[in-house]
Design an enzyme around this catalytic site. Sequence first.
Site, PDB file in Angstrom:
ATOM      1  N   LYS A   1       1.647   2.124  -5.126  1.00  0.00           N
ATOM      2  CA  LYS A   1       2.127   1.523  -6.382  1.00  0.00           C
ATOM      3  C   LYS A   1       1.166   1.818  -7.537  1.00  0.00           C
ATOM      4  O   LYS A   1       1.589   2.045  -8.663  1.00  0.00           O
ATOM      5  CB  LYS A   1       2.300   0.008  -6.209  1.00  0.00           C
TER       6      LYS A   1
ATOM      7  N   ALA B   1      -4.145  -7.782  -3.855  1.00  0.00           N
ATOM      8  CA  ALA B   1      -3.684  -6.413  -4.081  1.00  0.00           C
ATOM      9  C   ALA B   1      -4.878  -5.472  -4.187  1.00  0.00           C
ATOM     10  O   ALA B   1      -5.966  -5.867  -4.593  1.00  0.00           O
ATOM     11  CB  ALA B   1      -2.875  -6.348  -5.371  1.00  0.00           C
ATOM     12  N   GLY B   2      -4.656  -4.229  -3.812  1.00  0.00           N
ATOM     13  CA  GLY B   2      -5.642  -3.179  -4.031  1.00  0.00           C
ATOM     14  C   GLY B   2      -4.861  -1.939  -4.405  1.00  0.00           C
ATOM     15  O   GLY B   2      -4.196  -1.361  -3.561  1.00  0.00           O
ATOM     16  N   HIS B   3      -4.879  -1.582  -5.686  1.00  0.00           N
ATOM     17  CA  HIS B   3      -4.075  -0.457  -6.171  1.00  0.00           C
ATOM     18  C   HIS B   3      -5.001   0.691  -6.552  1.00  0.00           C
ATOM     19  O   HIS B   3      -5.930   0.511  -7.340  1.00  0.00           O
ATOM     20  CB  HIS B   3      -3.220  -0.889  -7.365  1.00  0.00           C
TER      21      HIS B   3
ATOM     22  N   ASP C   1       0.807  -1.224   0.000  1.00  0.00           N
ATOM     23  CA  ASP C   1       0.000   0.000   0.000  1.00  0.00           C
ATOM     24  C   ASP C   1       0.835   1.267   0.000  1.00  0.00           C
ATOM     25  O   ASP C   1       0.441   2.292   0.565  1.00  0.00           O
ATOM     26  CB  ASP C   1      -0.976  -0.009   1.202  1.00  0.00           C
TER      27      ASP C   1
ATOM     28  N   GLN D   1       1.886  -6.239  -3.591  1.00  0.00           N
ATOM     29  CA  GLN D   1       2.436  -6.464  -2.252  1.00  0.00           C
ATOM     30  C   GLN D   1       3.786  -5.740  -2.140  1.00  0.00           C
ATOM     31  O   GLN D   1       3.937  -4.693  -2.725  1.00  0.00           O
ATOM     32  CB  GLN D   1       2.569  -7.964  -1.935  1.00  0.00           C
TER      33      GLN D   1
HETATM   34  P1  GDP Z   1      -0.838   0.356  -3.490  1.00  0.00           P
HETATM   35  O1  GDP Z   1      -1.415  -0.928  -3.030  1.00  0.00           O
HETATM   36  O2  GDP Z   1       0.643   0.428  -3.286  1.00  0.00           O
HETATM   37  O3  GDP Z   1      -1.235   0.717  -4.902  1.00  0.00           O
HETATM   38  O4  GDP Z   1      -1.449   1.487  -2.548  1.00  0.00           O
HETATM   39  P2  GDP Z   1      -2.996   1.631  -2.122  1.00  0.00           P
HETATM   40  O5  GDP Z   1      -3.750   2.148  -3.278  1.00  0.00           O
HETATM   41  O6  GDP Z   1      -3.490   0.403  -1.457  1.00  0.00           O
HETATM   42  O7  GDP Z   1      -2.884   2.710  -0.952  1.00  0.00           O
HETATM   43  C1  GDP Z   1      -2.318   3.952  -1.157  1.00  0.00           C
HETATM   44  C2  GDP Z   1      -3.381   5.034  -0.819  1.00  0.00           C
HETATM   45  O8  GDP Z   1      -2.745   6.282  -0.720  1.00  0.00           O
HETATM   46  C3  GDP Z   1      -4.418   5.194  -1.891  1.00  0.00           C
HETATM   47  O9  GDP Z   1      -5.641   5.552  -1.288  1.00  0.00           O
HETATM   48  C4  GDP Z   1      -3.881   6.345  -2.734  1.00  0.00           C
HETATM   49  O10 GDP Z   1      -4.904   7.065  -3.411  1.00  0.00           O
HETATM   50  C5  GDP Z   1      -3.255   7.195  -1.681  1.00  0.00           C
HETATM   51  N1  GDP Z   1      -2.098   7.990  -2.092  1.00  0.00           N
HETATM   52  C6  GDP Z   1      -1.098   7.681  -2.976  1.00  0.00           C
HETATM   53  N2  GDP Z   1      -0.159   8.655  -2.985  1.00  0.00           N
HETATM   54  C7  GDP Z   1      -0.562   9.581  -2.078  1.00  0.00           C
HETATM   55  C8  GDP Z   1       0.001  10.803  -1.599  1.00  0.00           C
HETATM   56  O11 GDP Z   1       1.068  11.244  -1.990  1.00  0.00           O
HETATM   57  N3  GDP Z   1      -0.707  11.470  -0.628  1.00  0.00           N
HETATM   58  C9  GDP Z   1      -1.897  11.023  -0.147  1.00  0.00           C
HETATM   59  N4  GDP Z   1      -2.508  11.743   0.795  1.00  0.00           N
HETATM   60  N5  GDP Z   1      -2.450   9.869  -0.573  1.00  0.00           N
HETATM   61  C10 GDP Z   1      -1.791   9.161  -1.516  1.00  0.00           C
HETATM   62  P1  IMO Z   2      -0.919  -4.209  -2.307  1.00  0.00           P
HETATM   63  O1  IMO Z   2      -0.492  -4.716  -3.665  1.00  0.00           O
HETATM   64  C1  IMO Z   2      -0.860  -4.817   2.001  1.00  0.00           C
HETATM   65  C2  IMO Z   2      -0.817  -8.974   3.391  1.00  0.00           C
HETATM   66  C3  IMO Z   2      -2.018  -9.455   4.164  1.00  0.00           C
HETATM   67  C4  IMO Z   2      -1.358 -10.474   5.087  1.00  0.00           C
HETATM   68  C5  IMO Z   2      -0.291 -11.093   4.187  1.00  0.00           C
HETATM   69  C6  IMO Z   2      -0.710 -12.398   3.555  1.00  0.00           C
HETATM   70  O2  IMO Z   2      -2.211  -3.466  -2.328  1.00  0.00           O
HETATM   71  O3  IMO Z   2       0.183  -3.469  -1.633  1.00  0.00           O
HETATM   72  P2  IMO Z   2      -2.323 -12.988   1.519  1.00  0.00           P
HETATM   73  O4  IMO Z   2      -3.798 -12.721   1.336  1.00  0.00           O
HETATM   74  O5  IMO Z   2      -1.471 -12.381   0.462  1.00  0.00           O
HETATM   75  O6  IMO Z   2      -2.021 -14.440   1.731  1.00  0.00           O
HETATM   76  O7  IMO Z   2      -1.964 -12.261   2.924  1.00  0.00           O
HETATM   77  O8  IMO Z   2      -0.020 -10.137   3.172  1.00  0.00           O
HETATM   78  N1  IMO Z   2      -1.114  -8.395   2.067  1.00  0.00           N
HETATM   79  C7  IMO Z   2      -1.081  -7.082   1.796  1.00  0.00           C
HETATM   80  N2  IMO Z   2      -0.866  -6.021   2.600  1.00  0.00           N
HETATM   81  N3  IMO Z   2      -1.034  -4.628   0.680  1.00  0.00           N
HETATM   82  C8  IMO Z   2      -1.223  -5.683  -0.151  1.00  0.00           C
HETATM   83  O9  IMO Z   2      -1.254  -5.553  -1.496  1.00  0.00           O
HETATM   84  C9  IMO Z   2      -1.285  -6.977   0.408  1.00  0.00           C
HETATM   85  N4  IMO Z   2      -1.475  -8.212  -0.100  1.00  0.00           N
HETATM   86  C10 IMO Z   2      -1.343  -9.065   0.922  1.00  0.00           C
HETATM   87  O10 IMO Z   2      -2.628  -8.400   4.875  1.00  0.00           O
HETATM   88  O11 IMO Z   2      -0.691  -9.799   6.133  1.00  0.00           O
HETATM   89 MG    MG Z   3      -2.945  -1.637  -1.764  1.00  0.00          MG
END
Ligand code: GDP
Ligand code: IMO
Ligand code: MG
Length: 422
Positions: free
Chosen positions: A11, A34-36, A8, A219
């Site tokens: 990415k 994943a949640g991007h 998170d 991840q």
């Molecule tokens: P990922 O899994 O690495 O793609 O990251 P996630 O999307 O799960 O979580 C990152 C969160 O931070 C998302 O809600 C983005 O919209 C937000 N985000 C990314 N860059 C920034 C930043 O520079 N500032 C703020 N406030 N939020 C950001």
């Molecule tokens: P993105 O791509 C944050 C964590 C889970 C758990 C461990 C194992 O959005 O960064 P799994 O379901 O993969 O067997 O869980 O990995 N985990 C993540 N934490 N961001 C993610 O993806 C994750 N994908 C898995 O919370 O601790």
């Molecule tokens: Mg994420």
Amino acid sequence: MVGTQWGDEGKGKFTDLLSKEASMVVRYQGGHNAGHTIVVDGEKFAIQLVPSGVLYDHITPVIGNGVVVDPFVLLREIDMLTRRGIDCTRLKLSGNAHLILSYHQELDALHERHLGKAKLGTTKRGIGPAYADKSMRVGIRVQDLLDENIFREKLHASLAHTNKVLTKVFNRLPVDPDQLADKVLTECLSQLRPYIADSVNLIHDALDAGQHVLFEGAQATFLDLDHGTYPFVTSSNPIAGGACAGAGIGPKDINRVVGIAKAYVTRVGSGPFPTELFDQDGDRIVDIGREYGTNTGRRRRPGWFDAVMLRHAGRVNGLTELAITKLDVFDTFDTVKLCVGYEIDGQRVDRLPYHQSELHRARPVYEEFPGWNTDLTAVTEKAQLHPNAASFLNAIEERVQVPVTLASTGPGRDQFLHWTQT
Ligand code: GDP
Ligand code: IMO
Ligand code: MG
């Protein structure tokens, strides 16, 4: 592009940004754990399986062989994106990718329950059981769907074992292989078929034509099956080397490795976390940074930036540069901290200890920086950045020993600035 912490990091945002320079974006591991997130003109896209480059018309999004794919989730996601005006017709899905089926998700939840207090806190998406089947060589690949007899045969063989586990170990009902095959074939096959492709040759044709291919890690480094805080990890290799196996390229095909890191650290699920915060600063990071899982909605555990971890991530990924996200989350902090070393049993340590029980005892050694008390969310030029925020970025670069090339000041596509130019 790889996550350098526990996921998170942002990415999705940086894949979208770097997609401008590429013609293809490839996911190489993980699945819908994943949640991007990408935010375009205030509109938010949270994507689990389709590569984040999909928002651009010039990008071919590719789901590589190393990904584990729930066909129902993929089709739902394609449908969601299409309804929101995103053209997914260019998407390619590797025939060698393994399938996540309903019983993988059931087993994931059962394993977690079985572990009790020692649970990993997985996303319960079936990731571990699907990769376990792949390693046991009883997994089912996307290409198996293309031949009904093969698909049924493999499902029967795989479920012969899994059904014993479900019924005899977990006291659950067995899965009927033919019923499941009927469901997948009737509800998914015709819709999935146009996307199924020979992804390895597609990627190499693009490289041969001199195009840029971006590999989007899911991840992160410390969730890596080999290099993470095992067993509190995911079941794939998110590190840069994972792109070689998970997409079918050689190490020499990679010329740039961008590590994404937050200006602090978060972690979802269980496992060691030396700089974890249990105080008001932690609550403020979670509140201001909206640190709740994109995927599962869980509160993320917050902590200060850990340069010891990042140096290690620099090594195992061969990072050529760093992108720092969420700098704006500290806009109202009086002080920000950077962990530059650990104290373990009275000894100062500058490297990540290889013995994990030491990591549990590690006490972070911090350097403190004055906050900037300024709204950074409109800053898009290096020269506009408050000197205190600049000092913090400089310190990260110096402590991690990897150049910071980009910094992000908000979730929006345009909220970023170039830092040290490569
Ligand atoms: P990922 O899994 O690495 O793609 O990251 P996630 O999307 O799960 O979580 C990152 C969160 O931070 C998302 O809600 C983005 O919209 C937000 N985000 C990314 N860059 C920034 C930043 O520079 N500032 C703020 N406030 N939020 C950001
Ligand atoms: P993105 O791509 C944050 C964590 C889970 C758990 C461990 C194992 O959005 O960064 P799994 O379901 O993969 O067997 O869980 O990995 N985990 C993540 N934490 N961001 C993610 O993806 C994750 N994908 C898995 O919370 O601790
Ligand atoms: Mg994420």
